[in-house]
Design a protein around this motif. Structure first.
Motif, mmCIF file in Angstrom:
data_model
loop_
_atom_site.group_PDB
_atom_site.id
_atom_site.type_symbol
_atom_site.label_atom_id
_atom_site.label_comp_id
_atom_site.label_asym_id
_atom_site.label_seq_id
_atom_site.Cartn_x
_atom_site.Cartn_y
_atom_site.Cartn_z
ATOM 1 N N ALA A 163 10.278 10.487 -4.850
ATOM 2 C CA ALA A 163 9.090 10.008 -4.136
ATOM 3 C C ALA A 163 8.938 10.738 -2.826
ATOM 4 O O ALA A 163 9.901 11.049 -2.144
ATOM 5 C CB ALA A 163 9.208 8.515 -3.885
ATOM 6 N N THR A 164 7.723 11.027 -2.463
ATOM 7 C CA THR A 164 7.420 11.620 -1.162
ATOM 8 C C THR A 164 6.523 10.674 -0.401
ATOM 9 O O THR A 164 5.802 9.882 -0.978
ATOM 10 C CB THR A 164 6.711 12.977 -1.331
ATOM 11 O OG1 THR A 164 5.509 12.768 -2.064
ATOM 12 C CG2 THR A 164 7.595 13.958 -2.088
ATOM 13 N N ALA A 165 6.579 10.766 0.905
ATOM 14 C CA ALA A 165 5.780 9.869 1.741
ATOM 15 C C ALA A 165 4.303 10.150 1.559
ATOM 16 O O ALA A 165 3.879 11.273 1.283
ATOM 17 C CB ALA A 165 6.158 10.045 3.210
ATOM 18 N N SER A 166 3.523 9.114 1.684
ATOM 19 C CA SER A 166 2.080 9.263 1.561
ATOM 20 C C SER A 166 1.556 10.189 2.644
ATOM 21 O O SER A 166 1.983 10.119 3.793
ATOM 22 C CB SER A 166 1.402 7.896 1.670
ATOM 23 O OG SER A 166 0.007 8.067 1.727
ATOM 24 N N ALA A 167 0.656 11.063 2.253
ATOM 25 C CA ALA A 167 0.111 12.011 3.226
ATOM 26 C C ALA A 167 -0.883 11.363 4.164
ATOM 27 O O ALA A 167 -1.198 11.913 5.213
ATOM 28 C CB ALA A 167 -0.571 13.165 2.478
ATOM 29 N N ALA A 168 -1.370 10.198 3.790
ATOM 30 C CA ALA A 168 -2.391 9.555 4.618
ATOM 31 C C ALA A 168 -1.776 9.010 5.897
ATOM 32 O O ALA A 168 -0.759 8.321 5.857
ATOM 33 C CB ALA A 168 -3.042 8.417 3.834
ATOM 34 N N PRO A 169 -2.352 9.331 7.061
ATOM 35 C CA PRO A 169 -1.829 8.779 8.315
ATOM 36 C C PRO A 169 -2.048 7.278 8.375
ATOM 37 O O PRO A 169 -3.024 6.752 7.845
ATOM 38 C CB PRO A 169 -2.655 9.508 9.385
ATOM 39 C CG PRO A 169 -3.935 9.870 8.690
ATOM 40 C CD PRO A 169 -3.554 10.148 7.263
ATOM 41 N N GLN A 170 -1.120 6.592 9.037
ATOM 42 C CA GLN A 170 -1.229 5.149 9.174
ATOM 43 C C GLN A 170 -2.208 4.788 10.292
ATOM 44 O O GLN A 170 -2.268 5.475 11.316
ATOM 45 C CB GLN A 170 0.145 4.541 9.462
ATOM 46 C CG GLN A 170 1.116 4.680 8.296
ATOM 47 C CD GLN A 170 0.571 4.050 7.025
ATOM 48 O OE1 GLN A 170 0.296 2.859 6.993
ATOM 49 N NE2 GLN A 170 0.394 4.851 5.985
ATOM 50 N N PRO A 171 -2.981 3.724 10.092
ATOM 51 C CA PRO A 171 -3.939 3.320 11.134
ATOM 52 C C PRO A 171 -3.212 2.882 12.400
ATOM 53 O O PRO A 171 -2.059 2.432 12.351
ATOM 54 C CB PRO A 171 -4.688 2.151 10.489
ATOM 55 C CG PRO A 171 -3.745 1.613 9.456
ATOM 56 C CD PRO A 171 -2.999 2.815 8.939
ATOM 57 N N PRO A 172 -3.873 3.013 13.552
ATOM 58 C CA PRO A 172 -3.210 2.663 14.817
ATOM 59 C C PRO A 172 -2.913 1.178 14.963
ATOM 60 O O PRO A 172 -2.053 0.781 15.745
ATOM 61 C CB PRO A 172 -4.213 3.133 15.884
ATOM 62 C CG PRO A 172 -5.530 3.185 15.167
ATOM 63 C CD PRO A 172 -5.222 3.550 13.760
ATOM 64 N N GLY A 173 -3.615 0.323 14.233
ATOM 65 C CA GLY A 173 -3.330 -1.103 14.283
ATOM 66 C C GLY A 173 -3.929 -1.793 15.502
ATOM 67 O O GLY A 173 -4.667 -1.202 16.293
ATOM 68 N N PHE B 291 0.841 -1.204 0.000
ATOM 69 C CA PHE B 291 0.000 0.000 0.000
ATOM 70 C C PHE B 291 0.873 1.250 0.000
ATOM 71 O O PHE B 291 0.595 2.223 -0.721
ATOM 72 C CB PHE B 291 -0.917 -0.016 1.212
ATOM 73 C CG PHE B 291 -1.723 1.247 1.392
ATOM 74 C CD1 PHE B 291 -2.820 1.505 0.580
ATOM 75 C CD2 PHE B 291 -1.361 2.179 2.357
ATOM 76 C CE1 PHE B 291 -3.555 2.673 0.731
ATOM 77 C CE2 PHE B 291 -2.097 3.345 2.512
ATOM 78 C CZ PHE B 291 -3.190 3.594 1.705
ATOM 79 N N LEU B 292 1.942 1.242 0.804
ATOM 80 C CA LEU B 292 2.834 2.398 0.859
ATOM 81 C C LEU B 292 3.569 2.589 -0.462
ATOM 82 O O LEU B 292 3.789 3.729 -0.894
ATOM 83 C CB LEU B 292 3.839 2.231 2.008
ATOM 84 C CG LEU B 292 3.250 2.308 3.420
ATOM 85 C CD1 LEU B 292 4.321 2.020 4.461
ATOM 86 C CD2 LEU B 292 2.632 3.692 3.664
ATOM 87 N N ARG B 293 3.959 1.475 -1.115
ATOM 88 C CA ARG B 293 4.613 1.602 -2.414
ATOM 89 C C ARG B 293 3.671 2.217 -3.451
ATOM 90 O O ARG B 293 4.062 3.082 -4.234
ATOM 91 C CB ARG B 293 5.111 0.238 -2.892
ATOM 92 C CG ARG B 293 6.419 -0.204 -2.261
ATOM 93 C CD ARG B 293 7.020 -1.375 -3.021
ATOM 94 N NE ARG B 293 6.187 -2.572 -2.910
ATOM 95 C CZ ARG B 293 6.313 -3.478 -1.961
ATOM 96 N NH1 ARG B 293 7.231 -3.317 -1.004
ATOM 97 N NH2 ARG B 293 5.535 -4.546 -1.925
ATOM 98 N N ARG B 294 2.413 1.766 -3.441
ATOM 99 C CA ARG B 294 1.444 2.338 -4.381
ATOM 100 C C ARG B 294 1.223 3.817 -4.091
ATOM 101 O O ARG B 294 1.139 4.645 -5.006
ATOM 102 C CB ARG B 294 0.116 1.591 -4.299
ATOM 103 C CG ARG B 294 0.191 0.140 -4.762
ATOM 104 C CD ARG B 294 -1.211 -0.391 -5.131
ATOM 105 N NE ARG B 294 -2.193 -0.148 -4.088
ATOM 106 C CZ ARG B 294 -2.515 -1.033 -3.146
ATOM 107 N NH1 ARG B 294 -1.891 -2.212 -3.125
ATOM 108 N NH2 ARG B 294 -3.442 -0.756 -2.252
ATOM 109 N N GLY B 295 1.132 4.154 -2.793
ATOM 110 C CA GLY B 295 0.943 5.550 -2.427
ATOM 111 C C GLY B 295 2.122 6.405 -2.805
ATOM 112 O O GLY B 295 1.972 7.560 -3.226
ATOM 113 N N SER B 296 3.328 5.831 -2.672
ATOM 114 C CA SER B 296 4.527 6.577 -3.021
ATOM 115 C C SER B 296 4.551 6.899 -4.512
ATOM 116 O O SER B 296 4.903 8.003 -4.921
ATOM 117 C CB SER B 296 5.763 5.753 -2.638
ATOM 118 O OG SER B 296 6.945 6.416 -3.041
ATOM 119 N N LYS B 297 4.131 5.952 -5.357
ATOM 120 C CA LYS B 297 4.102 6.202 -6.800
ATOM 121 C C LYS B 297 3.081 7.276 -7.150
ATOM 122 O O LYS B 297 3.300 8.096 -8.048
ATOM 123 C CB LYS B 297 3.778 4.909 -7.540
ATOM 124 C CG LYS B 297 4.897 3.875 -7.472
ATOM 125 C CD LYS B 297 4.494 2.597 -8.189
ATOM 126 C CE LYS B 297 5.606 1.551 -8.102
ATOM 127 N NZ LYS B 297 5.211 0.284 -8.783
#
Length: 495
Positions: free
Chosen positions: A157-167, A142-148
């Protein structure tokens, strides 16, 4: 008898899909779905769980109840539901469920249970490890797709702006062998900061090298671990000296089991003397240690040296088949451990000779605290039991007494039963096949094949007589059995 609420819950979970439900009904619906074996309903309930914590054993009930119900598909359904939830949270930022902690500790091991479709601790460990790896891989993808998708104009590439879920944190007891080492290592190492994180309460490893055990221990969250069980690993003093320094990072470690570690110090050499000193020093670095199992280590005359650095008294000590000598018993009787001991296993020692009086003196010192005493396969005859009986009667808090594999007559066992009825907490006695029941004579050497030479009719009559004596005495709560299996030994943490 089931409550009306539970009966209604069973009716609700009999049909899918579930209707809209108030949050306070989820616990009873979960219990009904599990006990009725409805994995799809369980997946639906977990998917919309309205609370931050799902504590499996508290919801379902006692271990005995769990042991009687097939649970493999149900446990798998719960794990898959959590995986699906975390995948949705990754794919749909901002959508978070309430569930943050899944507690699966304390589930009975189907290997010793009665349900044919149960899940063993080993297979449960593998299932959780695979789930952690799967979710971690999905996160990376998911992070790779977001990075593209978020590449800048320069192509960087820049980091995805979406915050990661707490898990979700999964609290579990883990059991690993050579066959499951790789997947658990990957789960612990890749999932430590992932969406699904393993928090180990009790860690058991069998047939692993010292280096592999260290790799796993170094990957565990140090805050949760209360027990390490390293049975059947053939470690010896050298292997233990590699592993034990890594245990001091676990502040809540209270139980250490090292049975069948191939430790033999009966004939001291300069090397083994150094090894004992290192072992003692490393045990002394575990400030909360209260349970120690050294079963099947040959320790003759070295118990003092091994336990000398402990900072607090032990409450559970298992020394079965450890080749102890009178000096070891004398040390233990005079140590600060004796008046604190709740659980004591001295099986496999020959109390027909010079160890009987040292044993009696030790039991006198432990009598005020002792809850569990196992003296299996100790070559005791009627005269030895008679000598111990006054001291046993002083153990006023005793709950369990194990005498399996000793050569005792029916008369001696009846005397024991009648004279221990006064012990109010005594709940379980595992007695040997009375020598009166052997055909044509008792075996010369003790062993595990007594059933082959026992007259079943005589044994059945013995069982009836014991049951009648207990009933006439108003102690139907007290179980007397010749079967050493299937009762579940009183675990230290349940005392």
């Amino acid at each position: 008898m089931d409550s009306l609420l539970f009966l209604c819950a069973r009716g609700v979970v009999a049909n899918r899909p579930l209707p809209a439900l108030p949050a306070d009904l989820y616990p009873v619906l979960f219990q009904a779905a599990f006990l009725d074996g409805r994995p799809l309903i369980l997946r639906d309930l977990v998917a919309s769980w309205p609370f931050p914590v799902l504590h499996f054993q508290r919801l379902v009930g006692h271990r005995e109840l769990l042991r009687d119900h097939p649970c493999k598909l149900c446990v798998q359904a719960i794990i898959l539901a959590v995986v699906a939830q975390l995948r949705r949270e990754l794919e749909e930022p901002g959508r978070h469920s309430s569930l943050r902690v899944l507690d699966m500790t304390g589930l009975p091991d189907s290997a010793s249970g009665r349900a044919p479709d149960g899940m063993s601790v080993w297979s449960g460990t593998v299932a959780l490890a695979k789930a952690c790896v799967e979710v971690s891989k999905h996160q990376q993808e998911f992070l790779r797709r977001g990075s593209k998708r978020h590449k800048g104009r320069s192509g960087a590439a820049t980091a995805s702006a979406a915050p990661q879920p707490p898990g979700v944190d999964v609290h579990s007891d883990l059991f690993v062998s050579g066959a499951s080492y790789g997947i658990l290592r990957d789960a612990l190492q890749t999932g430590a900061t992932g969406p699904l994180r393993l928090k180990c309460r009790e860690f058991q490893a069998e047939e692993l090298s010292a280096s592999r055990i260290v790799t796993l221990l170094e990957s565990l969250d140090p805050s949760c671990l209360r027990r390490v069980d390293l049975r059947f690993n053939n470690l010896g003093l050298s292997g233990l000296s590699v592993i034990l320094p890594h245990l001091s990072r676990f502040p809540e470690l209270r139980s250490l089991k090292l049975q069948y570690s191939n430790m033999d110090v009966r004939r001291l050499t300069p090397e083994s003397a150094i090894g004992i000193r290192c072992l003692a020093k490393q045990l002394g670095m575990l400030p909360k240690l209260q349970e120690l199992n050294l079963g099947s280590s040959r320790l003759s005359g070295n118990l003092r040296q091994i336990l000398c650095d402990l900072q607090a008294p032990l409450e559970s000590l298992e020394l079965a088949f450890c080749s102890l000598v009178p000096a070891d018993f004398a040390f233990l009787s005079q140590s600060f451990h004796a008046p604190a001991l709740k659980r004591l296993d001295l099986s496999g020692h020959d109390f027909s000779q010079g160890l009987l009086e040292p044993l009696r003196l030790l039991l006198e010192e432990t009598s005020a605290s002792l809850l569990y005493l196992d003296l299996m396969e100790c070559r005791m005859a009627d005269s030895h039991l008679e000598a111990l009986l006054p001291t046993l009667r002083h153990c006023s808090r005793l709950r369990f007494l194990g005498l399996y594999g000793n050569s005792l007559s029916m008369a001696a066992l009846k005397g024991l039963l009648q004279k221990t009825l006064e012990l109010p907490d005594l709940h379980l006695v595992v007695y040997p096949f009375p020598v009166d029941c052997y055909k044509p004579e008792p075996p010369v050497e003790s062993g595990w094949d007594f059933e082959e030479v026992v007259d079943e009719e005589l044994l059945a009559a013995v069982k009836v007589e014991f049951s009648q004596l207990l009933e006439n005495s108003g102690r139907t709560d007290l179980i007397w059995t010749h079967n050493p299996y299937g009762h579940g030994a009183l675990d230290y943490f349940s005392l």
